[in-house]
Structure formats: C-alpha cells, structure tokens
Design an enzyme around this catalytic site. Structure first.
Site, short mmCIF file in Angstrom:
data_model
loop_
_atom_site.label_atom_id
_atom_site.label_comp_id
_atom_site.label_asym_id
_atom_site.label_seq_id
_atom_site.Cartn_x
_atom_site.Cartn_y
_atom_site.Cartn_z
N LYS A 29 0.68 -1.16 -0.05
CA LYS A 29 -0.01 -0.10 0.08
C LYS A 29 0.99 1.16 0.04
O LYS A 29 0.51 2.40 -0.87
CB LYS A 29 -0.88 -0.15 1.34
CG LYS A 29 -1.62 1.22 1.30
CD LYS A 29 -2.40 1.40 2.51
CE LYS A 29 -1.33 1.80 3.71
NZ LYS A 29 -1.89 2.35 5.18
N GLY A 97 -4.76 7.43 5.42
CA GLY A 97 -4.23 8.32 6.16
C GLY A 97 -3.24 8.99 4.91
O GLY A 97 -3.00 10.20 4.77
N ARG A 125 -7.67 11.44 13.28
CA ARG A 125 -6.46 11.28 12.83
C ARG A 125 -5.91 12.78 12.68
O ARG A 125 -6.45 13.60 12.10
CB ARG A 125 -6.14 10.25 11.82
CG ARG A 125 -6.67 8.88 12.52
CD ARG A 125 -6.17 8.05 11.19
NE ARG A 125 -4.70 7.79 11.16
CZ ARG A 125 -4.18 6.77 10.27
NH1 ARG A 125 -4.94 6.42 9.37
NH2 ARG A 125 -2.98 6.78 10.51
N SER A 168 3.67 11.74 13.12
CA SER A 168 3.50 10.68 11.93
C SER A 168 4.54 11.04 10.83
O SER A 168 4.63 12.41 10.82
CB SER A 168 2.23 10.90 11.36
OG SER A 168 2.06 10.26 10.08
N SER A 169 5.37 10.19 10.42
CA SER A 169 6.36 10.66 9.31
C SER A 169 5.61 10.74 8.11
O SER A 169 6.16 11.48 7.26
CB SER A 169 7.23 9.32 9.22
OG SER A 169 6.31 8.10 8.49
N GLN A 170 4.54 10.64 8.13
CA GLN A 170 3.54 11.04 6.83
C GLN A 170 3.54 12.47 6.76
O GLN A 170 3.31 12.85 5.50
CB GLN A 170 2.27 10.50 6.87
CG GLN A 170 2.18 8.96 6.41
CD GLN A 170 0.46 8.26 6.68
OE1 GLN A 170 -0.43 9.15 6.73
NE2 GLN A 170 0.60 7.01 6.47
N GLU A 319 3.91 0.18 12.72
CA GLU A 319 2.77 -0.49 12.04
C GLU A 319 2.55 -1.97 12.40
O GLU A 319 1.58 -2.60 12.35
CB GLU A 319 2.66 -0.10 10.53
CG GLU A 319 3.72 -0.83 9.77
CD GLU A 319 3.95 -0.32 8.39
OE1 GLU A 319 4.32 -1.10 7.66
OE2 GLU A 319 3.71 0.82 8.02
N HIS A 346 -2.97 6.40 15.38
CA HIS A 346 -3.05 5.77 13.67
C HIS A 346 -4.58 5.54 13.73
O HIS A 346 -5.30 6.40 14.03
CB HIS A 346 -2.31 4.35 13.97
CG HIS A 346 -1.03 4.60 13.51
ND1 HIS A 346 -0.06 3.43 13.40
CD2 HIS A 346 -0.14 5.46 13.60
CE1 HIS A 346 1.12 3.85 13.04
NE2 HIS A 346 1.11 5.16 13.25
N LYS A 416 -8.97 -2.51 3.86
CA LYS A 416 -8.27 -1.53 3.66
C LYS A 416 -7.00 -1.56 2.93
O LYS A 416 -6.51 -0.81 2.11
CB LYS A 416 -7.81 -0.72 5.00
CG LYS A 416 -6.97 0.22 5.17
CD LYS A 416 -6.75 0.58 6.71
CE LYS A 416 -5.69 1.72 6.53
NZ LYS A 416 -6.18 3.12 6.17
#
Length: 435
Positions: A29, A97, A125, A168-170, A319, A346, A416
């Site tokens: 993903k 996310g 989130r 979050s690294s995102q 994760e 998360h 998901k």
C-alpha cells in the site's frame, strides 16, 4: 465466484496442526499510493504494475482522478495520465492516512477549490501539521482537520517550513512528494520529539530520486538531522512494479510462529525500504527460523509453547505492533514493546485498543505511555474488537489461530489493504496450501 457474506463477529480459524503454506501477497500500500501520486504529477503518462487493489489505493486513485488525472484501475497494471489540476473537487479520504495527508500538498497546485472529508474514525487522526505547513507556504486552507478545504491558485511558491512530525512520518513525506512542483522547491525542518517510522520517509526519498527529483536527506553523507530539501524541477514519468506488502506478511508469518508450521512469502525482496522487512529480525528473536529461499522468504515457527517474548523498541516499525503484540501475548516469556506512543494516532489508539482487547481474552498486559508490557498468561475465547482498524483485525486472527473461540468483530476492515482477507486466511488452515 462471489464470496458468501462474512459473519460478524467472525469465528477466527484455529490451527490445530502446523500450518504449511506458500503465500503470494498483494502489493505494498505504501509503495502503491506513493507511486500513484508521483505518476499524477509527473511529466508524462506511466504505468504502476502489480498495484495493490484495496480500499485505500482505490481512494487514492479516485482522489487523483478528482484532481484531473486519469487512473485506469481495470487490470493488474494501472495506467496513469498526469492531472490537469484545473477543477473543483471533493476528496473522500475514507480511512486512508496517505490520502488525507499526501493529497493536500498536490491539491494546492489546483486552480479549483478542493474539499476533503472521510470516515468518522478518520476525523480523529492528525493532519494539522500538514495544513499549517501549507498555510506557511501561502496556501488558503479552511479548517484544521477533517473536514477541510483548499482554495487553490494554480501554484505554490514553496520555501521553508518547520513542522512537528513526531506524530507521523507521513507529515514529512506528504510535503516532500509535492515539493518539486513548487516554484522554489521545499525545505522541510522537523522540530520536536524523534520522527517515527523513518523508513517510510526513506522510501519517499528513494522514490523521488527514481523520478529524477533532487532530494537532500539527513541520512546522506553530511546531511543535517531533521532536515529534508527538495529542489524544484520536473517529476520524470517512471513505469514502476510494486513489491509485495511486507507489513501485510505479519499475520501469515505469525501463523507459522504460533502453529509450529512453515510459511513462505513469495517474492520477498532482498533489498527494500519497506519497514515490514524488520519482521525477519523480530521473528528470529522470538525463536523462529527465518531464511531466504528460492521463492522468497520462509519462516518456520516453534509453536506457542516455545515462542519467546520480545524486548524491542518498535519506534521505526510501529505499524507492526498489533501483530507483534499478539505474538507476545502467546509467548512463554515476558515482552516489553517500547517507542510506540505515536501509534495512538493511527486508525485508532492502538496501544489502548491492544491492551483492552488482549486483556479481555485473558492476556496480562500493562499499557504504558509509549508501549506495552506483556507477561505470559492463559488466554481464552471471546470477541476481539477491531475499531475499524485492519492491523487490529490481524492481531485478532493471530490470537484466534492459537486460542479456541475467538470471534473477530468487523474482520472486513482488512479490505483497507487486503481484499477478501478473511476467506484467504481461512483457506490456509488444514492441508498444505498454495494461496
């Protein structure tokens, strides 16, 4: 053939004998959604081969299509024509996310108004750091979390932003992915507690470089800690093949561990930026035999009676925590999982959820601010709730493989990242399987 309806709660299959299987996993993903987004802002059409077909990736494809890209998801290989960024759009983030965080920085390039919303769970989130960064760069943003709206002008000047990416690294990846399309590029600086899941940022940096984007990162020789810069310029179109999702391998390899069986994950890459590759070291530490084989990666497990506990900082691979915590609850010695306070943000508060659900089945779990302390205990059946979180469902089926009478609530949330997970999982029990 159409699958029969899935019972809810779903009776998790019990492994009464060692499970032997060879499994071909869907694509990653993380890689698929990054690849789709980069293809949508590239300088020409491209193909994403072996893309993961799941709710998250289809939401990403739909989001990019709303911005004017063409994404053909009919076959296994998805053709992408870059976006025009000229129309108003409404983006459904669902529970993804990567859609909520990765799409706004490229939506800021649009001349239209782009509205974002998602599932009820998604509104919990965090995304505010990304939106604040975009405001710093001059983007007109209404709202500080879902739902929010961007009012585009067709360009973003770029420049320097300082964010706190400790949740979050995102947040970092989201800005880096769009940075080359900003007029002055982007200089992203983190100020706060250590950034979690750094391998995901390294994945972003590597993919950007493969698209011809110039990126400076902390891991480079002479790199500055907590600073990433992206030079302005074109994003080269690249045809890309997606690796198997190694994080999705966790429940299958855990099945080998708890049943005393042997599971092969086909096509496991020898070199990868996926955090799921850390499963090799984790399972070895817990008493499994892990080896590369001709088809991929093989794990042979000792069974629950001889499974060793684990003391490990999972900060970079948060994760994996639900699956690893489930294994630790079945281990014969204590475990201490640390460095994972960020996974409270998360899909659900995973630390609280794991402590609650494992404890409800008899596990001896102490929830800590940034981790879990798990001691050996005798588990029993009951309902394992998932909180619309696919990784929680993975934890539930792992426990169910070793404990009679476990019922997993809303196992369908696994769509998901893995369509038809439940029948796929159930097919592994019994005779040796080719799945």
């Amino acid at each position: 053939m159409t699958q029969p309806p899935i019972a809810d709660p779903w009776p998790a299959p019990r492994a009464h004998t060692p499970v032997t299987a060879a499994v071909s996993l869907p694509g990653s993903k993380s890689l698929t959604n990054r690849a789709l987004l980069l293809a949508a802002i590239a300088d020409g059409p491209s193909v994403v081969s072996r893309a993961l077909r799941s709710r998250d990736t289809l939401l990403m494809a739909a989001a990019l299509a709303s911005l004017g890209a063409r994404v053909d998801t009919d076959g296994a290989d998805w053709a992408v024509t870059p976006a025009a960024f000229t129309a108003d759009a409404t983006i459904d983030c669902g529970l993804a996310g990567t859609v909520m965080r990765f799409v706004p920085p490229i939506a800021a390039l649009s001349t239209g108004t782009v509205a974002f919303d998602g599932d009820a769970h998604m509104r919990q989130r965090p995304v505010g750091e990304v939106l604040t960064a975009l405001r710093t760069l001059g983007v007109d943003v209404s709202g500080d979390g879902l739902p929010f709206t961007l009012h585009g002008t067709g360009a973003v000047a770029g420049g320097t932003v300082v964010i706190d990416a400790s949740a979050s690294s995102q947040f970092v990846s989201a800005l880096l992915l769009a940075g080359a399309r900003y007029e002055r590029g982007l200089d992203v600086r983190h100020a706060g507690a250590p950034v979690p899941s750094l391998p995901h940022i390294e994945m972003t940096v590597e993919m950007l470089r493969e698209h011809g984007v110039v990126v400076d990162a902390p891991s480079d020789p002479g790199g500055e800690p907590d600073r990433w810069t992206v030079s302005p310029g074109p994003v080269k179109a690249v045809d890309r093949a997606i690796e198997p999702d190694l994080s999705n391998a966790a429940p299958f390899l855990a099945l080998a561990a708890v049943s005393g069986g042997r599971v092969v994950i086909r096509d496991w890459p020898r070199v990868t930026t996926q955090p799921g590759d850390e499963l090799r070291a984790i399972l070895t530490a817990m008493g499994c035999t892990v080896e590369y084989v001709e088809d991929g990666l093989a794990v042979a497990g000792p069974g629950t009676g001889r499974l060793q506990g684990l003391e490990k900082d999972l900060h970079d691979v948060g994760e994996l925590t639900p699956a690893i915590a489930a294994l630790c609850a079945l281990a014969s010695t204590p475990s201490h999982l640390t460095g994972i306070g960020h996974i409270r943000g998360h899909e659900t508060d995973r630390l609280a959820a794991l402590a609650r659900e494992l404890g409800a089945l008899g596990a001896d779990v102490t929830e800590e601010p940034d981790g879990l302390l798990i001691r050996p205990a005798t588990l029993h059946g009951g309902v394992f709730h998932t909180y619309a979180d696919h990784r929680m469902a993975h934890a539930g089926v792992i426990i169910g493989a070793a404990v009679d009478g476990v019922l997993v609530e809303n196992v369908a949330t696994t769509s998901k990242t893995f369509t038809d997970f439940a029948p796929f999982w159930a097919a592994l029990f019994g005779a040796p399987q080719e799945a």
